[in-house]
Design an enzyme around this catalytic site. Structure first.
Site, PDB file in Angstrom:
ATOM      1  N   HIS A  72       0.889  -1.220   0.030  1.00 16.99           N
ATOM      2  CA  HIS A  72      -0.143   0.115  -0.003  1.00 16.99           C
ATOM      3  C   HIS A  72       0.920   1.180   0.099  1.00 16.99           C
ATOM      4  O   HIS A  72       1.537   1.519   0.874  1.00 16.99           O
ATOM      5  CB  HIS A  72      -0.836  -0.156   1.272  1.00 16.99           C
ATOM      6  CG  HIS A  72      -1.699   1.177   1.411  1.00 16.99           C
ATOM      7  ND1 HIS A  72      -1.711   2.000   2.483  1.00 16.99           N
ATOM      8  CD2 HIS A  72      -2.797   1.727   0.787  1.00 16.99           C
ATOM      9  CE1 HIS A  72      -2.671   2.955   2.610  1.00 16.99           C
ATOM     10  NE2 HIS A  72      -3.371   2.797   1.374  1.00 16.99           N
ATOM     11  N   ARG A  73       0.791   1.823  -1.104  1.00 19.75           N
ATOM     12  CA  ARG A  73       1.706   3.149  -1.334  1.00 19.75           C
ATOM     13  C   ARG A  73       3.093   2.609  -1.391  1.00 19.75           C
ATOM     14  O   ARG A  73       4.028   3.447  -0.670  1.00 19.75           O
ATOM     15  CB  ARG A  73       1.379   4.153  -0.496  1.00 19.75           C
ATOM     16  CG  ARG A  73      -0.206   4.607  -0.153  1.00 19.75           C
ATOM     17  CD  ARG A  73      -0.142   5.564   0.859  1.00 19.75           C
ATOM     18  NE  ARG A  73      -1.765   5.799   1.124  1.00 19.75           N
ATOM     19  CZ  ARG A  73      -2.099   6.523   2.324  1.00 19.75           C
ATOM     20  NH1 ARG A  73      -1.422   7.382   2.887  1.00 19.75           N
ATOM     21  NH2 ARG A  73      -3.649   6.527   2.539  1.00 19.75           N
ATOM     22  N   GLU A  93       0.446  -0.694  -4.695  1.00 22.58           N
ATOM     23  CA  GLU A  93      -0.478   0.608  -4.942  1.00 22.58           C
ATOM     24  C   GLU A  93      -0.021   1.727  -4.954  1.00 22.58           C
ATOM     25  O   GLU A  93       0.774   2.032  -4.265  1.00 22.58           O
ATOM     26  CB  GLU A  93      -1.511   0.110  -3.910  1.00 22.58           C
ATOM     27  CG  GLU A  93      -2.929   1.017  -4.006  1.00 22.58           C
ATOM     28  CD  GLU A  93      -2.854   2.243  -3.304  1.00 22.58           C
ATOM     29  OE1 GLU A  93      -3.797   3.250  -3.388  1.00 22.58           O
ATOM     30  OE2 GLU A  93      -1.958   2.641  -2.607  1.00 22.58           O
ATOM     31  N   ASP A 121      -0.913   6.323  -5.641  1.00 22.07           N
ATOM     32  CA  ASP A 121      -2.035   7.262  -5.762  1.00 22.07           C
ATOM     33  C   ASP A 121      -1.523   8.357  -6.866  1.00 22.07           C
ATOM     34  O   ASP A 121      -0.295   8.752  -6.762  1.00 22.07           O
ATOM     35  CB  ASP A 121      -2.372   7.906  -4.722  1.00 22.07           C
ATOM     36  CG  ASP A 121      -2.530   6.781  -3.422  1.00 22.07           C
ATOM     37  OD1 ASP A 121      -3.816   6.465  -3.438  1.00 22.07           O
ATOM     38  OD2 ASP A 121      -1.888   6.700  -2.668  1.00 22.07           O
ATOM     39  N   HIS A 153      -0.532  11.030  -2.716  1.00 26.31           N
ATOM     40  CA  HIS A 153      -2.046  10.545  -1.974  1.00 26.31           C
ATOM     41  C   HIS A 153      -2.783  11.747  -1.543  1.00 26.31           C
ATOM     42  O   HIS A 153      -3.935  11.992  -1.978  1.00 26.31           O
ATOM     43  CB  HIS A 153      -1.700   9.630  -0.660  1.00 26.31           C
ATOM     44  CG  HIS A 153      -2.903   9.271  -0.234  1.00 26.31           C
ATOM     45  ND1 HIS A 153      -3.645  10.214   1.045  1.00 26.31           N
ATOM     46  CD2 HIS A 153      -3.580   8.204  -0.078  1.00 26.31           C
ATOM     47  CE1 HIS A 153      -4.757   9.610   1.169  1.00 26.31           C
ATOM     48  NE2 HIS A 153      -4.735   8.508   0.543  1.00 26.31           N
ATOM     49  N   GLU A 192      -4.378   4.063  -8.450  1.00 25.45           N
ATOM     50  CA  GLU A 192      -5.606   4.776  -7.972  1.00 25.45           C
ATOM     51  C   GLU A 192      -5.593   6.138  -8.293  1.00 25.45           C
ATOM     52  O   GLU A 192      -4.707   7.010  -8.327  1.00 25.45           O
ATOM     53  CB  GLU A 192      -5.636   4.510  -6.124  1.00 25.45           C
ATOM     54  CG  GLU A 192      -6.780   5.296  -5.895  1.00 25.45           C
ATOM     55  CD  GLU A 192      -6.734   5.327  -4.304  1.00 25.45           C
ATOM     56  OE1 GLU A 192      -6.175   4.755  -3.526  1.00 25.45           O
ATOM     57  OE2 GLU A 192      -7.845   6.257  -3.785  1.00 25.45           O
ATOM     58  N   LYS A 227      -6.718   9.803  -8.241  1.00 26.64           N
ATOM     59  CA  LYS A 227      -7.093  10.502  -6.945  1.00 26.64           C
ATOM     60  C   LYS A 227      -7.036  11.997  -7.578  1.00 26.64           C
ATOM     61  O   LYS A 227      -7.044  12.273  -9.063  1.00 26.64           O
ATOM     62  CB  LYS A 227      -6.321  10.613  -5.867  1.00 26.64           C
ATOM     63  CG  LYS A 227      -6.599   9.527  -4.871  1.00 26.64           C
ATOM     64  CD  LYS A 227      -6.008   9.609  -3.562  1.00 26.64           C
ATOM     65  CE  LYS A 227      -6.213   8.690  -2.682  1.00 26.64           C
ATOM     66  NZ  LYS A 227      -7.365   7.986  -2.342  1.00 26.64           N
ATOM     67  N   ASP A 236       0.731  -1.980   4.540  1.00 27.85           N
ATOM     68  CA  ASP A 236       1.973  -1.107   4.514  1.00 27.85           C
ATOM     69  C   ASP A 236       3.345  -1.844   4.882  1.00 27.85           C
ATOM     70  O   ASP A 236       4.361  -1.376   4.809  1.00 27.85           O
ATOM     71  CB  ASP A 236       1.731  -0.093   5.812  1.00 27.85           C
ATOM     72  CG  ASP A 236       0.512   0.780   5.466  1.00 27.85           C
ATOM     73  OD1 ASP A 236       0.124   1.158   4.410  1.00 27.85           O
ATOM     74  OD2 ASP A 236      -0.039   1.279   6.443  1.00 27.85           O
TER      75      ASP A 236
HETATM   76  O1  G3P Z   1      -6.425   1.183  -2.663  1.00 22.96           O
HETATM   77  C1  G3P Z   1      -6.772   0.798  -1.173  1.00 22.96           C
HETATM   78  C2  G3P Z   1      -6.300   2.509  -0.495  1.00 22.96           C
HETATM   79  O2  G3P Z   1      -5.185   3.050  -1.073  1.00 22.96           O
HETATM   80  C3  G3P Z   1      -7.436   3.285  -0.516  1.00 22.96           C
HETATM   81  O3  G3P Z   1      -7.373   4.427   0.291  1.00 22.96           O
HETATM   82  O4  G3P Z   1      -6.805   6.692   1.165  1.00 22.96           O
HETATM   83  O5  G3P Z   1      -5.038   4.791   1.273  1.00 22.96           O
HETATM   84  O6  G3P Z   1      -5.719   5.715  -1.227  1.00 22.96           O
HETATM   85  P1  G3P Z   1      -6.058   5.285   0.393  1.00 22.96           P
HETATM   86 MG    MG Z   2      -4.605   4.594  -2.429  1.00 21.31          MG
END
Ligand code: G3P
Ligand code: MG
Length: 248
Positions: free
Chosen positions: A12-13, A39, A41, A54, A113, A115, A234
């Site tokens: 995640h990120r 993943e 953003d 993000h 993702e 955003k 994470d």
């Molecule tokens: O894709 C899962 C997660 O990344 C969504 O929330 O705020 O971490 O971008 P966020």
């Molecule tokens: Mg995300």
């Protein structure tokens, strides 16, 4: 007897528990940790570049100020996106989508993702175009909390892989309906939505379930037992010893 299968490990990120999120070092650490997918953003700058950040504002993860969409790529490239996390990461740059893909290529898949504050339109066209032109399309899953953005991605590309993001307030039935409408391959729900029954319902409709964001080992085990197909974390190294639960 139920078949065991591998859980998709999604950083995640990047490995954002260890490194400043959405940076080169976070992506490299995710790859080293055995992640299958990263993943990230993506947002659009004032001059139309795609950057990996993000928040809509710069304060939390850089030494800059103000809104991402008000800055040029050159201005963002002058910022430090690492020191906020730890001084040893000083000098980490804000990445472009193109740079991020070059880091990930050959190692992991991408969950992109979308955003940002711009209305749906240009960013989706650009994201699809960049991923396609860099020949990373088959390795990329597109996501957004905005249904309008995902519809646009689908309109732009029949072959786009889509994961429907669901926040804690989303009804499971709405997520299923949107996934069917979009021809998505997966639901990406917030973890409080996930139970063995909801996962089974998604599987019956041919959808994978990849849950976010899970960092505690015990919770990883219980979600795997509930049958999820992937976990956003994470700390990707914490998923190494876990396999998925019952096969649908
Ligand atoms: O894709 C899962 C997660 O990344 C969504 O929330 O705020 O971490 O971008 P966020
Ligand atoms: Mg995300």
């Amino acid at each position: 007897m139920s078949a065991r299968r591998r859980l998709l490990r999604i950083a995640h990120r990047g490995a954002s528990g260890h490194c400043p999120e959405n940076t080169r070092v976070a992506f490299l650490r995710a790859i080293e940790s055995g992640a299958d997918m990263v993943e990230l953003d993506c947002q659009r700058t004032r001059d139309g570049a795609l950057v990996i950040l993000h928040d809509e504002t710069l304060e939390r993860t850089t030494n800059g100020r103000g809104r991402v969409r008000d800055r040029t790529l050159k201005e963002l490239k002058a910022l430090d996106a690492g020191s906020w996390f730890a001084s040893r990461f000083a000098g980490e740059e804000v990445l472009t989508l193109e740079q991020a893909i070059e880091i990930l290529r050959g190692h992991v898949e991408l969950n992109l993702e979308i955003k940002g504050e711009d209305a749906p339109g240009r960013i989706e066209i650009q994201c699809v175009g960049v991923v396609r032109s860099l020949r990373f399309f088959e390795r990329t899953v597109f996501s957004s909390f905005s249904a309008a953005r995902m519809r646009l991605v689908r309109d732009l590309a029949d072959d786009a892989r889509i994961g429907v993001l669901m926040d804690a307030d989303t009804r499971w039935s709405d997520g299923l309906a949107l996934a069917a409408q979009l021809g998505a391959e997966a639901l990406h729900p917030e973890r409080s939505l996930v139970r063995a029954e909801t996962v089974a319902e998604a599987h019956r409709r041919g959808l994978q379930v990849r849950v976010w964001t899970v960092n505690r080992a015990e919770e990883v085990e219980s979600l795997a037992a509930a049958g999820v197909d992937g976990i956003f974390t994470d700390f990707p190294e914490r998923l190494l010893r876990v396999s998925a639960g019952k096969h649908p």
